[in-house]
Motif scaffolding. Structure first.
Motif, PDB file in Angstrom:
ATOM      1  N   MET A 201       0.822  -1.205   0.000  1.00  0.00           N
ATOM      2  CA  MET A 201       0.000   0.000   0.000  1.00  0.00           C
ATOM      3  C   MET A 201       0.856   1.255   0.000  1.00  0.00           C
ATOM      4  O   MET A 201       0.535   2.250  -0.655  1.00  0.00           O
ATOM      5  CB  MET A 201      -0.941  -0.007   1.199  1.00  0.00           C
ATOM      6  CG  MET A 201      -1.926  -1.157   1.247  1.00  0.00           C
ATOM      7  SD  MET A 201      -3.122  -1.191  -0.124  1.00  0.00           S
ATOM      8  CE  MET A 201      -4.257   0.108   0.381  1.00  0.00           C
TER       9      MET A 201
ATOM     10  N   ASP B 246       3.613   1.685  -1.437  1.00  0.00           N
ATOM     11  CA  ASP B 246       4.232   1.866  -2.750  1.00  0.00           C
ATOM     12  C   ASP B 246       3.257   2.415  -3.788  1.00  0.00           C
ATOM     13  O   ASP B 246       3.662   2.713  -4.921  1.00  0.00           O
ATOM     14  CB  ASP B 246       4.798   0.537  -3.262  1.00  0.00           C
ATOM     15  CG  ASP B 246       6.077   0.137  -2.538  1.00  0.00           C
ATOM     16  OD1 ASP B 246       6.719   1.023  -1.930  1.00  0.00           O
ATOM     17  OD2 ASP B 246       6.414  -1.061  -2.559  1.00  0.00           O
ATOM     18  N   LEU B 247       1.985   2.552  -3.434  1.00  0.00           N
ATOM     19  CA  LEU B 247       0.986   3.012  -4.390  1.00  0.00           C
ATOM     20  C   LEU B 247       1.253   4.444  -4.837  1.00  0.00           C
ATOM     21  O   LEU B 247       1.719   5.290  -4.070  1.00  0.00           O
ATOM     22  CB  LEU B 247      -0.410   2.940  -3.761  1.00  0.00           C
ATOM     23  CG  LEU B 247      -1.028   1.555  -3.601  1.00  0.00           C
ATOM     24  CD1 LEU B 247      -2.297   1.643  -2.760  1.00  0.00           C
ATOM     25  CD2 LEU B 247      -1.342   0.946  -4.968  1.00  0.00           C
ATOM     26  N   LYS B 248       0.896   4.717  -6.095  1.00  0.00           N
ATOM     27  CA  LYS B 248       0.970   6.071  -6.641  1.00  0.00           C
ATOM     28  C   LYS B 248      -0.405   6.740  -6.649  1.00  0.00           C
ATOM     29  O   LYS B 248      -0.513   7.957  -6.792  1.00  0.00           O
ATOM     30  CB  LYS B 248       1.540   6.039  -8.062  1.00  0.00           C
ATOM     31  CG  LYS B 248       2.941   5.429  -8.148  1.00  0.00           C
ATOM     32  CD  LYS B 248       3.944   6.229  -7.317  1.00  0.00           C
ATOM     33  CE  LYS B 248       5.368   5.708  -7.509  1.00  0.00           C
ATOM     34  NZ  LYS B 248       5.558   4.361  -6.886  1.00  0.00           N
ATOM     35  N   SER B 249      -1.456   5.943  -6.512  1.00  0.00           N
ATOM     36  CA  SER B 249      -2.809   6.483  -6.415  1.00  0.00           C
ATOM     37  C   SER B 249      -3.744   5.413  -5.853  1.00  0.00           C
ATOM     38  O   SER B 249      -3.484   4.218  -5.993  1.00  0.00           O
ATOM     39  CB  SER B 249      -3.326   6.974  -7.775  1.00  0.00           C
ATOM     40  OG  SER B 249      -3.520   5.877  -8.653  1.00  0.00           O
ATOM     41  N   VAL B 250      -4.833   5.857  -5.248  1.00  0.00           N
ATOM     42  CA  VAL B 250      -5.798   4.931  -4.665  1.00  0.00           C
ATOM     43  C   VAL B 250      -7.080   5.696  -4.348  1.00  0.00           C
ATOM     44  O   VAL B 250      -7.062   6.924  -4.187  1.00  0.00           O
ATOM     45  CB  VAL B 250      -5.231   4.279  -3.375  1.00  0.00           C
ATOM     46  CG1 VAL B 250      -5.082   5.300  -2.259  1.00  0.00           C
ATOM     47  CG2 VAL B 250      -6.071   3.085  -2.931  1.00  0.00           C
TER      48      VAL B 250
ATOM     49  N   ASP C  88      -3.282  10.861  -4.806  1.00  0.00           N
ATOM     50  CA  ASP C  88      -1.962  10.358  -5.161  1.00  0.00           C
ATOM     51  C   ASP C  88      -1.132  10.086  -3.912  1.00  0.00           C
ATOM     52  O   ASP C  88       0.052   9.757  -4.010  1.00  0.00           O
ATOM     53  CB  ASP C  88      -1.223  11.337  -6.084  1.00  0.00           C
ATOM     54  CG  ASP C  88      -0.827  12.644  -5.398  1.00  0.00           C
ATOM     55  OD1 ASP C  88      -1.212  12.866  -4.227  1.00  0.00           O
ATOM     56  OD2 ASP C  88      -0.128  13.454  -6.051  1.00  0.00           O
TER      57      ASP C  88
ATOM     58  N   LYS D 292      -0.966  -8.504  -6.086  1.00  0.00           N
ATOM     59  CA  LYS D 292      -0.284  -7.790  -5.013  1.00  0.00           C
ATOM     60  C   LYS D 292      -1.126  -7.843  -3.739  1.00  0.00           C
ATOM     61  O   LYS D 292      -2.370  -7.814  -3.810  1.00  0.00           O
ATOM     62  CB  LYS D 292      -0.013  -6.346  -5.419  1.00  0.00           C
ATOM     63  CG  LYS D 292       0.994  -6.219  -6.549  1.00  0.00           C
ATOM     64  CD  LYS D 292       1.344  -4.772  -6.835  1.00  0.00           C
ATOM     65  CE  LYS D 292       2.388  -4.673  -7.931  1.00  0.00           C
ATOM     66  NZ  LYS D 292       2.771  -3.265  -8.232  1.00  0.00           N
TER      67      LYS D 292
ATOM     68  N   TYR E 258      -2.660  -6.162  -1.636  1.00  0.00           N
ATOM     69  CA  TYR E 258      -3.264  -4.895  -1.241  1.00  0.00           C
ATOM     70  C   TYR E 258      -4.277  -5.097  -0.116  1.00  0.00           C
ATOM     71  O   TYR E 258      -4.946  -6.135  -0.038  1.00  0.00           O
ATOM     72  CB  TYR E 258      -3.968  -4.243  -2.429  1.00  0.00           C
ATOM     73  CG  TYR E 258      -3.053  -3.707  -3.496  1.00  0.00           C
ATOM     74  CD1 TYR E 258      -1.900  -2.990  -3.176  1.00  0.00           C
ATOM     75  CD2 TYR E 258      -3.350  -3.912  -4.847  1.00  0.00           C
ATOM     76  CE1 TYR E 258      -1.063  -2.499  -4.171  1.00  0.00           C
ATOM     77  CE2 TYR E 258      -2.520  -3.424  -5.846  1.00  0.00           C
ATOM     78  CZ  TYR E 258      -1.380  -2.719  -5.494  1.00  0.00           C
ATOM     79  OH  TYR E 258      -0.554  -2.232  -6.484  1.00  0.00           O
TER      80      TYR E 258
ATOM     81  N   PHE F 288      -6.440   0.855  -7.382  1.00  0.00           N
ATOM     82  CA  PHE F 288      -5.009   0.867  -7.068  1.00  0.00           C
ATOM     83  C   PHE F 288      -4.181   1.270  -8.283  1.00  0.00           C
ATOM     84  O   PHE F 288      -4.228   0.623  -9.328  1.00  0.00           O
ATOM     85  CB  PHE F 288      -4.576  -0.515  -6.566  1.00  0.00           C
ATOM     86  CG  PHE F 288      -5.368  -1.005  -5.391  1.00  0.00           C
ATOM     87  CD1 PHE F 288      -5.178  -0.472  -4.125  1.00  0.00           C
ATOM     88  CD2 PHE F 288      -6.331  -1.998  -5.549  1.00  0.00           C
ATOM     89  CE1 PHE F 288      -5.916  -0.928  -3.040  1.00  0.00           C
ATOM     90  CE2 PHE F 288      -7.075  -2.454  -4.473  1.00  0.00           C
ATOM     91  CZ  PHE F 288      -6.861  -1.917  -3.206  1.00  0.00           C
ATOM     92  N   ASP F 289      -3.414   2.338  -8.142  1.00  0.00           N
ATOM     93  CA  ASP F 289      -2.504   2.842  -9.183  1.00  0.00           C
ATOM     94  C   ASP F 289      -3.203   3.194 -10.491  1.00  0.00           C
ATOM     95  O   ASP F 289      -2.561   3.249 -11.545  1.00  0.00           O
ATOM     96  CB  ASP F 289      -1.368   1.849  -9.446  1.00  0.00           C
ATOM     97  CG  ASP F 289      -0.219   2.009  -8.459  1.00  0.00           C
ATOM     98  OD1 ASP F 289      -0.096   3.092  -7.852  1.00  0.00           O
ATOM     99  OD2 ASP F 289       0.548   1.046  -8.271  1.00  0.00           O
TER     100      ASP F 289
END
Length: 214
Positions: free
Chosen positions: A30, A32-36, A57, A171, A173, A193-194
């Motif tokens: 979680m 490492d996510l770039k967006s959610v 982001d 992944k 998540y 996710f992302d």
């Protein structure tokens, strides 16, 4: 819903990761996510139920909405160092502000994000993915069609319990977190996710710019 993780293995001979290690791995995925997209629903014993919706982001760009059982709603867009804030009529009335006319309030107020203060109901677009205590495995399930395992962590201080539903395919998540104690019943769901983030400022004609005032 942020807390610090302790412990890693259960000492089992099978070599399978412990519940705490699974949760540690989920928190790392979680983080490492770039967006959610994050949705919450909170029921409060003796208080006012509320919900929220956040597309973010996880840094400094997001679209946020919070709403209470009374119908009070606050919308926020944070982008390029500015907050665009739009309370609805009920929110303004409950805050003691007068609203002219009878139509719904449609204008956004633009302010500098740096002027935001704790307790002003705005999101800072971030979310901490950590957990405390020793986790134990619960039952397997599906969350929106995705296989998941339930990881339970006690909240001894408040005599409550966190339930982390972690994906077991793809992944790891966190798909959903459920928290219960004597006062609160809170569900936080994670999705998109992302996925590409589509957050834009409102039309200029709908904005009252207060960013240079004060």
């Amino acid at each position: 819903m942020g807390v610090a993780l302790t412990g890693c293995t259960d000492g089992g001979a099978s070599g399978k990761p412990s519940a705490t290690q699974l949760l540690d791995d989920a928190n790392a995925a979680m983080s490492d996510l770039k967006s959610v997209t994050i949705e919450t629903a909170t029921k409060v014993t003796g208080g006012e139920d509320r919900s929220s919706h956040l597309v973010t982001d996880l840094k400094a760009t997001c679209a946020y909405r919070t709403e209470t059982a009374s119908g009070a709603r606050l919308d926020q867009i944070r982008i390029d160092g500015s907050d665009y804030i739009r309370p609805n009529r009920t929110h303004m009335e409950e805050s003691g502000r007068k609203v002219a006319g009878k139509d719904e309030q449609r204008l956004w107020v633009k302010e500098l994000s740096s002027e935001s203060q704790p307790g002003d109901e705005l999101s800072d677009c971030t979310h901490e993915f950590t957990s405390f205590g020793e986790a134990t495995k619960g039952e397997s399930s599906e969350i929106d069609g995705v296989p998941a395992v339930l990881l339970k962590v006690p909240d001894k201080e408040n005599k409550g319990e966190f339930g982390f539903h972690v994906a077991t395919e793809g992944k790891p998540y966190i798909l959903k977190v459920v928290y219960n104690d004597a006062t609160f019943d809170n569900t936080t769901s994670f999705s998109a996710f992302d996925e590409p983030l589509d957050v834009r400022p409102p039309d200029k004609g709908d904005v009252i710019d207060m960013s240079g005032v004060g």
